[in-house]
Every structure is written in C-alpha cells, then in structure tokens.
Design a protein around this motif. Structure first.
Motif, PDB file in Angstrom:
ATOM      1  N   ALA A  67       0.907  -1.331  -0.073  1.00 46.20           N
ATOM      2  CA  ALA A  67       0.089  -0.059   0.051  1.00 46.20           C
ATOM      3  C   ALA A  67       0.842   1.315  -0.175  1.00 46.20           C
ATOM      4  CB  ALA A  67      -1.014   0.005   1.149  1.00 46.20           C
ATOM      5  N   LEU A  68       1.933   1.087   0.753  1.00 46.99           N
ATOM      6  CA  LEU A  68       2.854   2.414   0.791  1.00 46.99           C
ATOM      7  C   LEU A  68       3.395   2.588  -0.716  1.00 46.99           C
ATOM      8  CD1 LEU A  68       4.324   4.726   2.112  1.00 46.99           C
ATOM      9  CD2 LEU A  68       6.025   3.047   3.027  1.00 46.99           C
ATOM     10  N   LEU A  69       3.866   1.487  -1.181  1.00 45.38           N
ATOM     11  CA  LEU A  69       4.524   1.569  -2.613  1.00 45.38           C
ATOM     12  C   LEU A  69       3.608   2.176  -3.627  1.00 45.38           C
ATOM     13  CD1 LEU A  69       6.668   0.648  -4.569  1.00 45.38           C
ATOM     14  CD2 LEU A  69       5.582  -1.619  -4.805  1.00 45.38           C
ATOM     15  N   ASN A  70       2.180   1.614  -3.480  1.00 43.09           N
ATOM     16  CA  ASN A  70       1.098   2.095  -4.389  1.00 43.09           C
ATOM     17  C   ASN A  70       0.979   3.836  -4.279  1.00 43.09           C
ATOM     18  OD1 ASN A  70       0.761  -0.386  -5.495  1.00 43.09           O
ATOM     19  ND2 ASN A  70      -0.691  -1.174  -4.134  1.00 43.09           N
ATOM     20  N   GLN A  71       1.411   4.276  -3.277  1.00 44.38           N
ATOM     21  CA  GLN A  71       1.305   5.817  -3.017  1.00 44.38           C
ATOM     22  C   GLN A  71       2.006   6.434  -4.084  1.00 44.38           C
ATOM     23  OE1 GLN A  71       1.341   7.247   0.929  1.00 44.38           O
ATOM     24  NE2 GLN A  71       0.371   5.398   1.750  1.00 44.38           N
ATOM     25  N   TYR A  72       3.204   5.872  -4.526  1.00 46.12           N
ATOM     26  CA  TYR A  72       4.066   6.387  -5.294  1.00 46.12           C
ATOM     27  C   TYR A  72       4.301   6.001  -6.708  1.00 46.12           C
ATOM     28  CZ  TYR A  72       5.013   8.437  -0.884  1.00 46.12           C
ATOM     29  OH  TYR A  72       4.983   9.181   0.443  1.00 46.12           O
ATOM     30  N   THR A  73       3.089   5.305  -7.169  1.00 45.23           N
ATOM     31  CA  THR A  73       2.877   4.729  -8.612  1.00 45.23           C
ATOM     32  C   THR A  73       1.695   5.258  -9.013  1.00 45.23           C
ATOM     33  OG1 THR A  73       1.883   2.879  -7.920  1.00 45.23           O
ATOM     34  CG2 THR A  73       4.504   2.541  -8.181  1.00 45.23           C
ATOM     35  N   PRO A  74       1.687   5.510 -10.371  1.00 43.61           N
ATOM     36  CA  PRO A  74       0.420   5.905 -10.810  1.00 43.61           C
ATOM     37  C   PRO A  74      -0.759   5.143 -10.810  1.00 43.61           C
ATOM     38  CG  PRO A  74       1.997   5.233 -12.604  1.00 43.61           C
ATOM     39  CD  PRO A  74       2.498   5.009 -11.371  1.00 43.61           C
ATOM     40  N   HIS A  75      -0.720   3.762 -10.691  1.00 43.01           N
ATOM     41  CA  HIS A  75      -1.884   2.699 -10.518  1.00 43.01           C
ATOM     42  C   HIS A  75      -1.007   1.878  -9.557  1.00 43.01           C
ATOM     43  CE1 HIS A  75      -4.413   4.561 -13.544  1.00 43.01           C
ATOM     44  NE2 HIS A  75      -3.484   4.407 -14.400  1.00 43.01           N
ATOM     45  N   ASP A  76      -2.005   0.934  -9.093  1.00 41.58           N
ATOM     46  CA  ASP A  76      -1.447  -0.147  -8.052  1.00 41.58           C
ATOM     47  C   ASP A  76      -0.850  -1.172  -8.800  1.00 41.58           C
ATOM     48  OD1 ASP A  76      -2.970   1.267  -6.006  1.00 41.58           O
ATOM     49  OD2 ASP A  76      -4.306  -0.664  -5.800  1.00 41.58           O
ATOM     50  N   VAL A  77       0.373  -1.552  -8.026  1.00 43.62           N
ATOM     51  CA  VAL A  77       1.161  -2.510  -8.834  1.00 43.62           C
ATOM     52  C   VAL A  77       0.746  -3.939  -8.684  1.00 43.62           C
ATOM     53  CG1 VAL A  77       3.547  -3.343  -8.882  1.00 43.62           C
ATOM     54  CG2 VAL A  77       3.222  -1.034  -8.160  1.00 43.62           C
TER      55      VAL A  77
END
Length: 264
Positions: A67-77
């Motif tokens: 969830a933390l990673l997905n805050q810094y990508t344009p869409h969920d990984v």
C-alpha cells in the motif's frame, strides 16, 4: 555503485541510466523502510520493506508495504507468480494467479514490476518512450530465453531501439554454480567461459563463480540490445540494503518497477 536515495519515504535505487527517455519512471526498492520484521525486516530485524506475499511473512505487513509503494505509482502495482520460466505478460492484463517472469506495457501509467532476492531484474525501455518492460532473470530463466522473449514482445508492441538497466542481483564473486549451469549456457552463447571463473582445484567436482550480469549483457547483445547499464551490485554481499535468498534462505523480496509517465 549507484547510490540509494531517500526521495520517497522508503529508500530506493534510482537507476543510473543515461539514455532513459524523460517520460519513463523506474526504481528498485531495498529491504528498508517498511513494516516487516524478523528475517523480513531490515538488517536489524525491523522496518523491512518486503513486497513478496509468498515467503511466509505476515500478510498484514506485506499489504502495508504494498500500500505504501502504491502511493508513489500511478496505479496499483500488480505482481504475478514468478516461476523461472520465459512467459512474458501484458502488464495491463495481470490478475491474481497469473504465472510469468516478465511484464511489458505500452500504456501510460501501467506499472511493470518484478520481485527478486538474488535473481537478476532487468528493466527495459524503448528509446522513443513508447514501451517498457520488467523481467525476472534467474539463471534458469536467463538460459530459457526470458530476456529475448521480453525484447520480442516489446518489438511486437511497437518498440524500436531498446535500452536496458540491470538491477541488484547476486554478484560474480558469490554466485557459485556447477558444470551443469555452464553447459546450459554453452549451447546458446559463444565464448561463454569468460563468464565462469573456476573455483575448485583439479580433480574435484567442478564449481564456478558465474557472472550473471555478463551473461545477461551477452544475451541482450545477441538480440540487438547493446545499451545496457547497471550491474554493479551484489545482493549477497550487502545485507544492509538487500534481501538475499542464497545468503539467508528465508527472506523477503525487493521490487523493480518501470512505467510510462503521464505527459507533462
């Protein structure tokens, strides 16, 4: 060595990638900066950034890290099950249960991602900024054609001239293999001996120290990709930054991501 940067709330490696198009974003995570603990934590057993949900880590911690990673990508990984094969997936069509070892995309904002803990991650970009890919290349997948199949899928999707970056993997001073591994590569690459340094004395069972970075460069060159960067890390030798399956056995996984950014 390329340096870790703290631009995000968790440390990442920003690739030193001179010809990466300006509209492409890419980075690798480390073992630090998240919510995992114990063998999945950092070198002190806390605040680990394990992204693998298949390694017996607490699923709540893994979900928090993702969830933390997905805050810094344009869409969920969207991660997929990696099996050391040569299947290349369309990142825009990945769903739970899919098996593969690489993902490509020519869609803006769709993230291509793979997980590793010693195997070689290779990120690809079309120099025109129209297509990207991420590949998981352990020695079995590398010998089995995962890199050339990734290149082929990108070209079918409209890519022309390609550039690549090799992320953190087991280094040539730590990757001990047997004669069987050398024999596998000998059938597909010329002068393969230069990537295998003998480790044992005469009369003993043959062991070598293999250079997976060199094998990947040779494989990519054979398929027309000659602008290849990275390859200066060793996951086994750097417990402060990297998970390593060969070093620790039970461990977490780092993520390696690339995507086409929104036009500015």
């Amino acid at each position: 060595m390329n340096s870790m940067i703290a631009r995000l709330p968790f440390p990442v490696i920003q690739p030193d990638w001179p010809d990466l198009p300006s509209n492409i974003r890419a980075f690798s995570t480390s073992r630090r900066g998240g919510f995992s603990a114990g063998v999945y934590g950092n070198q002190y057993g806390v605040e680990g950034f394990n992204l693998g949900d298949h390694v017996a880590d607490d699923i709540g911690a893994v979900s928090a890290n993702r969830a933390l990673l997905n805050q810094y990508t344009p869409h969920d990984v969207m991660f997929f099950s990696q099996v050391h094969g040569n299947i290349v997936l369309d990142a825009g069509s990945i769903h739970s249960g899919l098996v593969g070892d690489a993902a490509f995309s020519n869609a803006v904002g769709t993230v291509c991602a793979v997980l590793t803990a010693d195997c070689l991650p290779v990120l690809f970009a079309d120099k025109a900024g129209r297509c990207v890919a991420a590949a998981h290349a352990g020695w079995r997948g590398l010998a089995g054609g995962i890199l050339q199949r990734t290149v082929d899928r990108m070209r079918v999707a409209g890519a022309s001239e390609l550039t690549a970056w090799m992320g953190p993997a087991i280094g040539p001073a730590k990757f001990e293999v047997g004669q069987d591994v050398m024999d596998v590569f000998s059938s597909g690459l010329s002068d393969v001996e230069q990537y295998f340094r003998p480790k044992t004395d005469a009369g003993e069972e043959r062991k070598y120290l293999a250079d997976i970075y060199g094998l990947a460069r040779a494989t990519l060159a054979k398929h027309g990709v000659v602008d290849v960067y990275g390859g200066s890390y060793c996951t086994v030798s750097d417990p402060a930054h990297f998970y390593s399956y060969r070093r620790d056995g039970v461990t977490g996984r780092m993520g390696h991501l690339i995507w086409i950014d929104q036009p500015r």
